[in-house]
Motif scaffolding. Sequence first.
Motif, PDB file in Angstrom:
ATOM      1  N   GLN A 108       0.827  -1.208   0.000  1.00  0.00           N
ATOM      2  CA  GLN A 108       0.000   0.000   0.000  1.00  0.00           C
ATOM      3  C   GLN A 108       0.862   1.260   0.000  1.00  0.00           C
ATOM      4  OE1 GLN A 108      -2.449  -0.675   3.441  1.00  0.00           O
ATOM      5  NE2 GLN A 108      -4.006  -1.838   2.298  1.00  0.00           N
ATOM      6  N   LEU A 109       1.952   1.222   0.777  1.00  0.00           N
ATOM      7  CA  LEU A 109       2.869   2.362   0.781  1.00  0.00           C
ATOM      8  C   LEU A 109       3.518   2.545  -0.593  1.00  0.00           C
ATOM      9  CD1 LEU A 109       4.589   1.917   4.260  1.00  0.00           C
ATOM     10  CD2 LEU A 109       3.189   3.868   3.546  1.00  0.00           C
ATOM     11  N   GLN A 110       3.861   1.437  -1.214  1.00  0.00           N
ATOM     12  CA  GLN A 110       4.440   1.523  -2.557  1.00  0.00           C
ATOM     13  C   GLN A 110       3.424   2.070  -3.551  1.00  0.00           C
ATOM     14  OE1 GLN A 110       7.376   1.354  -3.397  1.00  0.00           O
ATOM     15  NE2 GLN A 110       7.576   0.787  -5.556  1.00  0.00           N
ATOM     16  N   ARG A 113       3.314   5.732  -3.126  1.00  0.00           N
ATOM     17  CA  ARG A 113       4.459   6.347  -3.821  1.00  0.00           C
ATOM     18  C   ARG A 113       4.201   6.428  -5.322  1.00  0.00           C
ATOM     19  NH1 ARG A 113       9.665   3.391  -3.313  1.00  0.00           N
ATOM     20  NH2 ARG A 113      10.586   5.329  -4.064  1.00  0.00           N
ATOM     21  N   ALA A 114       3.690   5.327  -5.877  1.00  0.00           N
ATOM     22  CA  ALA A 114       3.448   5.291  -7.322  1.00  0.00           C
ATOM     23  C   ALA A 114       2.373   6.296  -7.723  1.00  0.00           C
ATOM     24  CB  ALA A 114       3.042   3.880  -7.746  1.00  0.00           C
ATOM     25  N   THR A 120       2.528  13.699  -9.650  1.00  0.00           N
ATOM     26  CA  THR A 120       3.600  14.689  -9.833  1.00  0.00           C
ATOM     27  C   THR A 120       3.896  14.903 -11.306  1.00  0.00           C
ATOM     28  OG1 THR A 120       4.593  14.093  -7.702  1.00  0.00           O
ATOM     29  CG2 THR A 120       6.001  15.227  -9.292  1.00  0.00           C
ATOM     30  N   VAL A 121       3.920  13.811 -12.058  1.00  0.00           N
ATOM     31  CA  VAL A 121       4.154  13.919 -13.504  1.00  0.00           C
ATOM     32  C   VAL A 121       3.041  14.734 -14.159  1.00  0.00           C
ATOM     33  CG1 VAL A 121       4.273  12.616 -15.670  1.00  0.00           C
ATOM     34  CG2 VAL A 121       5.499  11.799 -13.649  1.00  0.00           C
ATOM     35  N   ARG A 240       5.049  13.565   0.631  1.00  0.00           N
ATOM     36  CA  ARG A 240       4.340  12.304   0.838  1.00  0.00           C
ATOM     37  C   ARG A 240       5.161  11.125   0.316  1.00  0.00           C
ATOM     38  NH1 ARG A 240      -1.548  12.683  -1.529  1.00  0.00           N
ATOM     39  NH2 ARG A 240      -1.559  10.534  -0.740  1.00  0.00           N
ATOM     40  N   ILE A 241       5.811  11.311  -0.834  1.00  0.00           N
ATOM     41  CA  ILE A 241       6.657  10.239  -1.393  1.00  0.00           C
ATOM     42  C   ILE A 241       7.822   9.944  -0.454  1.00  0.00           C
ATOM     43  CG2 ILE A 241       8.282   9.699  -3.259  1.00  0.00           C
ATOM     44  CD1 ILE A 241       6.418  11.215  -5.169  1.00  0.00           C
ATOM     45  N   GLU A 242       8.452  10.992   0.052  1.00  0.00           N
ATOM     46  CA  GLU A 242       9.592  10.802   0.943  1.00  0.00           C
ATOM     47  C   GLU A 242       9.160  10.148   2.253  1.00  0.00           C
ATOM     48  OE1 GLU A 242      13.448  10.597   1.764  1.00  0.00           O
ATOM     49  OE2 GLU A 242      12.572  11.315  -0.133  1.00  0.00           O
ATOM     50  N   LYS A 243       7.988  10.569   2.754  1.00  0.00           N
ATOM     51  CA  LYS A 243       7.481   9.970   3.995  1.00  0.00           C
ATOM     52  C   LYS A 243       7.175   8.487   3.793  1.00  0.00           C
ATOM     53  CE  LYS A 243       3.888  10.473   7.521  1.00  0.00           C
ATOM     54  NZ  LYS A 243       2.669  11.193   7.937  1.00  0.00           N
TER      55      LYS A 243
END
Length: 657
Positions: A108-110, A113-114, A120-121, A240-243
């Motif tokens: 779920q964390l991955q 990130r995705a 972001t893109v 959020r990605i870094e976290k």
Amino acid sequence: MKSVRIIALKQDRKRLLEHLQDSALVEVASSEKAEEGFERLDTSAQLRQFERNIELTESALKILSEVAPEKKGMLDSFRGRREIDPDEIGRIASDSAHIIGICTEIQQLQKTRADCAAETVRIRTAIAQLEPWKKLDIPLNTGDTESVAVLIGSLPKLYDEIALSEAIAQEAPELIFDYEILSASGSMTCIVLYAPKKQKTMASAALRSLGFSQPLNPTHRTPRERCERYEAQSRELSERIEKAKEELASYAEYRGAICDTQDYFTLRAEKYKVLASLDQTKNVFVLNGFIPEEDCPKLEKLCERIPSSVIEYEDAPDDAPVKLKNNRFAEPAQSIVNMYSSPSKEDIDPTPLLAFFFYFFFGMMFSDAGYGLLLIIGTIAAQKIFKPDRRMRNNLKLFEYCGIATVFWGLIFGSIFGDAPAMFYKLFTGNEITMKELLPWPILDTQKDALKIMIMSIAFGLIHILVGMGCKFWVCFKNKRYGEAFFDTGLWMLMLIGFAVLAAGMAMGGILSKIGIAIVIFCAVGLILTQGRTKKGIVGKAVGGLASLYDITSYMSDLLSYSRLLALGLTTGVMAQVFNMLSTLLGTGVAGIIFMIVIFIVGHLITIALNALGSYVHTMRLQYVEMFSKFYEGGGKAFEPFSLNSKYFKTKNSNDN
């Protein structure tokens, strides 16, 4: 190999399967349908769940490897599986639900990130689209005023102010307008045009004729405000990605537990596959399989723990799996045989013969005593330090024995790190000396004695081929195919021996030449008379017999293939000598010594890497192409017992295949 049938009470099924899995004695056989009066258990739902859990753990480990790579040394691939007590599997089972939950959280964390990366893109794309409009201080969706029409958009062409005025005037001469060029680059010009509201239709028509298009997704905010808003969102997404990455890294401590859980569900899946293959009634179950004959007493002893069990043996069918069993010298070469194909029921086990010739030829091609010594030391050290599993241990043993053969041939060829002893002697004494003079035994120089070594290589090749043909002769004779044994194999063996005798006679003189010619003529006549025996009619038999003599070209080609023994041995020696020569170029000063050490070590490492690989590949080729083609059919199925087929751990006293 024996077919085995184990019958026991259903209440003892779990215990019996656990004992069989621990012992790795039996390969379970499964038919498509249950025998009459029996039924099969449907375990498909459980298997799907186990497979999902295995996929989940694999995915979690892959994610952790990306976010928090495990620190491993170059040599860790030699390390065996972690050894655990059998009781620890129970602890792994009890923790499995918790670990699967952690794997789900990792996924779920991955996914977070995705998703954030994708968003972001999208935001970066939107910012790039707004970049040409940043100079505009009104919203992109600004409407008309009471008297002025406002047209905001882009033209698919690069314009400056004069060119744009002329283009609009040409399309609508009566139009009263004013405009501002916001940006112009590439093939696009962004503008805002003002015109009297009563001329809006005329202005729109003029711009449309020039390819005018309005911006996508206009809002009530100015382009700069929208860019600032997007930048804020982008920063938030990056946080959020870094976290999420930090949270993922925190789960690295569970890597070992995830590995164990994956193994646990793999073992469960294997067990449930076996469960699905058992014939069962309400109270009894039957397990059918295969077991090596020498392991039958072990199985009987194991089944003594299950009082209700009964064992029945039968001769195995022709399609039964094959388990190779060899002594410590030959066992490491079993992997070479299995890479080609397991032997069929009619084949003999070629491993002992292959092992001898593999070590022998590898050593002759690698052919340096120094390299062989390093190979021996390295493989023995890896076995002692890393305690590898049986498969890796056998691979290391294979190269250990190859190293012994390399030392043997290196001493024969007088090669110890090339001509390093002679080179150092000359460097520090100034006196010329050769390896032949330095070593107290007679040697063969791969460069000066190349012809002798070539003849020796061809002779070894002849022996190698004759051994393969001898195996074919024995297989045919054992299966009572006497014509095939004597006429198709025996005559060719005798003819090759005749050519060898003839060659020896031509070199040495005497009566050997006449004996060789007599043998060759006798065999040729025999082949002409027998090789067409399956053809119809006298003409067909005669033509078939004569045509068979053409096969001599194939045998000659095979023999010439063994010239690679000389070629690879020569390559190893020459490369080593070249690097030795290069290392002495700067003399014996401080800089020269440092240069010599560096070039010597690096150069010989390159030589070892290239020539060890070449020796391995070409040695296998000589086995597979030149020897196996003479007798080996293959096509058998390797014995794969029901076992603890785990990837990361093994239990104490378990079979670690």
